[in-house]
Design a protein around this motif. Structure first.
Motif, PDB file in Angstrom:
ATOM      1  N   UNK A  50       9.032  25.641 -17.771  1.00 10.38           N
ATOM      2  CA  UNK A  50       7.998  25.771 -16.754  1.00 10.38           C
ATOM      3  C   UNK A  50       6.622  25.800 -17.412  1.00 10.38           C
ATOM      4  N   UNK A  51       5.631  25.238 -16.723  1.00 14.27           N
ATOM      5  CA  UNK A  51       4.262  25.348 -17.209  1.00 14.27           C
ATOM      6  C   UNK A  51       3.806  26.798 -17.048  1.00 14.27           C
ATOM      7  N   UNK A  52       2.887  27.285 -17.905  1.00 15.41           N
ATOM      8  CA  UNK A  52       2.456  28.681 -17.842  1.00 15.41           C
ATOM      9  C   UNK A  52       1.893  29.099 -16.490  1.00 15.41           C
ATOM     10  N   UNK A  53       1.266  28.177 -15.766  1.00 13.15           N
ATOM     11  CA  UNK A  53       0.706  28.531 -14.455  1.00 13.15           C
ATOM     12  C   UNK A  53       1.744  28.450 -13.341  1.00 13.15           C
ATOM     13  N   UNK A  54       2.968  28.060 -13.669  1.00  8.90           N
ATOM     14  CA  UNK A  54       4.025  28.009 -12.672  1.00  8.90           C
ATOM     15  C   UNK A  54       3.941  26.848 -11.701  1.00  8.90           C
ATOM     16  N   UNK A  97      13.830  31.763 -10.310  1.00  8.17           N
ATOM     17  CA  UNK A  97      14.475  30.517 -10.725  1.00  8.17           C
ATOM     18  C   UNK A  97      15.727  30.854 -11.533  1.00  8.17           C
ATOM     19  N   UNK A  98      16.742  30.063 -11.368  1.00  6.97           N
ATOM     20  CA  UNK A  98      17.968  30.213 -12.158  1.00  6.97           C
ATOM     21  C   UNK A  98      18.307  28.867 -12.777  1.00  6.97           C
ATOM     22  N   UNK A  99      19.014  28.932 -13.892  1.00  9.81           N
ATOM     23  CA  UNK A  99      19.444  27.709 -14.548  1.00  9.81           C
ATOM     24  C   UNK A  99      20.859  27.908 -15.080  1.00  9.81           C
ATOM     25  N   UNK A 105      -1.087  24.019 -20.164  1.00 10.26           N
ATOM     26  CA  UNK A 105      -0.181  23.171 -19.399  1.00 10.26           C
ATOM     27  C   UNK A 105      -0.052  21.763 -19.923  1.00 10.26           C
ATOM     28  N   UNK A 106      -0.573  21.492 -21.115  1.00  9.08           N
ATOM     29  CA  UNK A 106      -0.426  20.170 -21.719  1.00  9.08           C
ATOM     30  C   UNK A 106       0.872  20.111 -22.529  1.00  9.08           C
ATOM     31  N   UNK A 134      19.342  33.899 -14.551  1.00  9.69           N
ATOM     32  CA  UNK A 134      17.899  33.724 -14.375  1.00  9.69           C
ATOM     33  C   UNK A 134      17.276  32.862 -15.468  1.00  9.69           C
ATOM     34  N   UNK A 135      16.394  31.963 -15.067  1.00  2.71           N
ATOM     35  CA  UNK A 135      15.697  31.093 -16.018  1.00  2.71           C
ATOM     36  C   UNK A 135      14.513  31.834 -16.624  1.00  2.71           C
TER      37      UNK A 135
END
Length: 589
Positions: A412-416, A373-375, A456-457, A356-357
């Motif tokens: 990933x961005x915090x808002x997904x 999500x997996x990585x 998200x920046x 899992x990511x």
């Protein structure tokens, strides 16, 4: 013997050789200050006598209340009051049912805010700090901290004069659970959600839990392969059959009693949180390993996969799903196994090892492997060069199908909404997770590292012709970017406070928040001279520490909000932990 005694203080332990451990170290262990990582041991031979407990478990006595309850005159209570009481009882029962269902559901397990650290001064005196408070207890041998899965508590062990001393660390209280003069020779396993310890003492195996106290598991020669469930209710282990070195049987231990499961020649490697599912491996006649799922309820074993088992990389909350990979010739393939359906699903389309990511940093175990999500890394022909290893990120849908996100690992961005990664040519890309058919958006070339803010920046450390880099702040919403610093050597992000720390060629440390102008950094009025790193970057409670090349000492600070930092010590001599190598490589080159 183990005996819980909260009134005893830790006995001073004499410095000596490193103690042997057989702890299964989780990814959530606290960063600790020393020089050695945990080691695994699997040699538990050389024991004798019976194979079950020869005494009843030591249970806590039930509480008793003295006196008689006064009788009520029910006839004097109005009828409408009884209706209200009955309705309240129904509400309470329903609420209790909801709570019970919630506790037994397959929701994710999330991290608590607790943070732990251990360090040494003058090479002989060891300290433990938790949530910013340095414990009064001082150790003369190395204390080892093993945090529970959600960090709600931690185990502490250290070498005593005659054996290993054991403690529970909760809140800011260290509870001793061994008597002075303990003869414990090795710790075998820790439960990860409730306090539970398997240990070896004088040739016998014991378990300690808060509910049952200490209990003997087994004292038969050749007992091996012990596991304890996360809730500390179940233990599994193996015993040889008729003193045979080649044949062994699987046993379970619950409520003070050992029972043979009946499964032969299977080594347990993972246990569900309640102990109902046992995952074990066995060698086939061709010497390739087979994986089995054994249900404690019926004692049956069910083959998992194609018989070329490699390793389990993740287990869900209930233990009815695992992620594992198999090895076929020189190729690795990852699957998700659903025990209730007795079915394996291939999730790595390009062959590889996946887990899992970190999509939600506070989640330490998922309720299900659907919609996550997996990585991992696609591993091709191992006879080729390193180019055979390539990173991948996938989304696993509700059918356990793998949908490609990127041919890389990233963040990933915090808002997904977005996923960012750096490709093999050091170019930063953005993936729109709501429209995966869209071509990945190129952000910037020559990107060494990047961090994502709460809005998200993006902070990007860009390579240039010199040994330092250029630090940029990028807004995906507008596509605009601006330079924060033109001579940057390294960056470190504390996600919770949303602050990025960076160093310059002049060994100065600065901090910026959402692209603000860099300001010189002071922690507790101490001017930082090297980049700080954080034991728990996504938590509001964390320890920060940095290395002083001139004094060759570490300074440790604590924050409960990411804004102000209190000095813990400026004389820490040695550091150990998962980040040590990366930190020293960055500092010393």
């Amino acid at each position: 013997m183990l005996l819980k005694n909260n009134n005893l203080r830790p006995a001073f332990a004499t410095a000596g050789s490193k103690m042997p451990t057989a702890n299964r170290r989780s990814v959530n262990d606290a960063i600790t200050f020393n020089t050695d990582a945990y080691s695994d041991t699997s040699n538990f031979g050389g024991f004798n006598d019976e194979n079950t407990s020869d005494r009843a478990p030591r249970k806590k006595a039930p509480s008793q209340k003295g006196g008689q309850a006064k009788k009520k005159n029910n006839a004097s209570i109005p009828y409408w009051v009884w209706i209200v009481i009955a309705a309240a009882v129904v509400v309470v029962l329903l609420f209790g049912l909801i709570i019970s269902v919630a506790l037994n559901s397959s929701k994710n397990i999330e991290m608590t805010d607790n943070t732990y650290i251990a360090y040494t001064e003058d090479g002989q005196t060891y300290h433990i700090a938790t949530n910013g408070t340095v414990l009064d207890d001082v150790f003369e041998s190395e204390p080892k901290i093993t945090a529970s899965l959600d960090r709600s508590f931690a185990y502490v062990e250290c070498e005593g004069e005659e054996g290993i001393m054991l403690y529970l660390l909760r809140d800011k209280k260290l509870e001793e659970i061994t008597m002075e003069g303990s003869s414990i020779t090795s710790v075998v396993a820790y439960a990860q959600l409730k306090p539970g310890i398997i240990y070896e003492e004088e040739g016998k195996y014991y378990v300690y839990t808060e509910d049952m106290g200490e209990d003997l598991i087994v004292k038969t020669e050749g007992a091996d392969n012990f596991l304890i469930s996360d809730d500390a209710s179940t233990i599994v282990y193996t015993l040889p059959i008729e003193d045979s070195a080649d044949e062994y049987k699987l046993y379970s231990f619950r409520n003070g009693t050992s029972d043979a499961i009946g499964v032969k020649n299977c080594k347990p490697i993972m246990l569900s949180a309640d102990g109902e599912y046992i995952y074990a491996k066995a060698l086939s006649s061709t010497l390739s390993e087979k994986l089995y799922c054994i249900t404690l309820k019926d004692g049956e074993k069910y083959p998992v996969g194609d018989g070329n088992f490699g390793e389990i990389t993740a287990i869900n909350v209930d233990g009815d799903e695992i992620m594992y990979y198999s090895i076929n010739d020189t190729r690795f393939t990852t699957y998700i196994y659903n025990a209730k359906k007795d079915t394996s699903y291939e999730i790595a389309k390009n062959y590889g090892v996946f887990a899992p990511a970190e999509f939600e940093p506070n989640v330490v175990r998922y309720g299900t492997f659907k919609n996550i999500y997996v990585e991992g890394y696609s591993i091709g022909d191992l006879t080729d060069s390193d180019e055979a290893i390539t990173g991948y990120t996938y989304f696993i849908n509700k059918k356990y199908e793998a949908e490609s996100i990127a041919k890389a690992t990233g963040k990933f961005s915090p808002d997904g909404k977005y996923f960012y990664y750096i490709n093999s040519r050091n170019t930063l890309y953005q993936v729109d997770l709501s429209n995966r058919d869209e071509t990945d958006k190129k952000i910037f070339e020559d990107t060494e590292k990047f961090e994502i803010t709460q809005k998200g920046n993006i902070y990007m450390l860009i390579s240039d012709s010199s040994e330092s880099g250029l630090l940029y702040y990028y807004k995906p919403s507008t596509g605009s970017k601006k330079a924060i610093n033109k001579v940057t050597t390294e960056i470190s992000m504390h996600q919770y406070s949303n602050k990025l720390y960076y160093t310059t060629e002049e060994d100065q440390v600065f901090v910026t928040e959402e692209g603000s102008k860099g300001e010189s950094v002071k922690f507790d009025s101490v001017q930082l001279i090297n980049l700080p790193y954080f034991s728990d970057p996504a938590s509001k409670k964390t320890f920060a520490y940095y290395y002083d090349e001139e004094t060759m000492l570490w300074s440790i600070f604590y924050t409960s909000n990411g804004k102000s930092f209190d000095l813990i010590t400026a004389e820490c001599e040695s550091v150990w932990g998962t980040l040590l190598d990366d930190i020293l490589d960055g500092i010393l080159g």
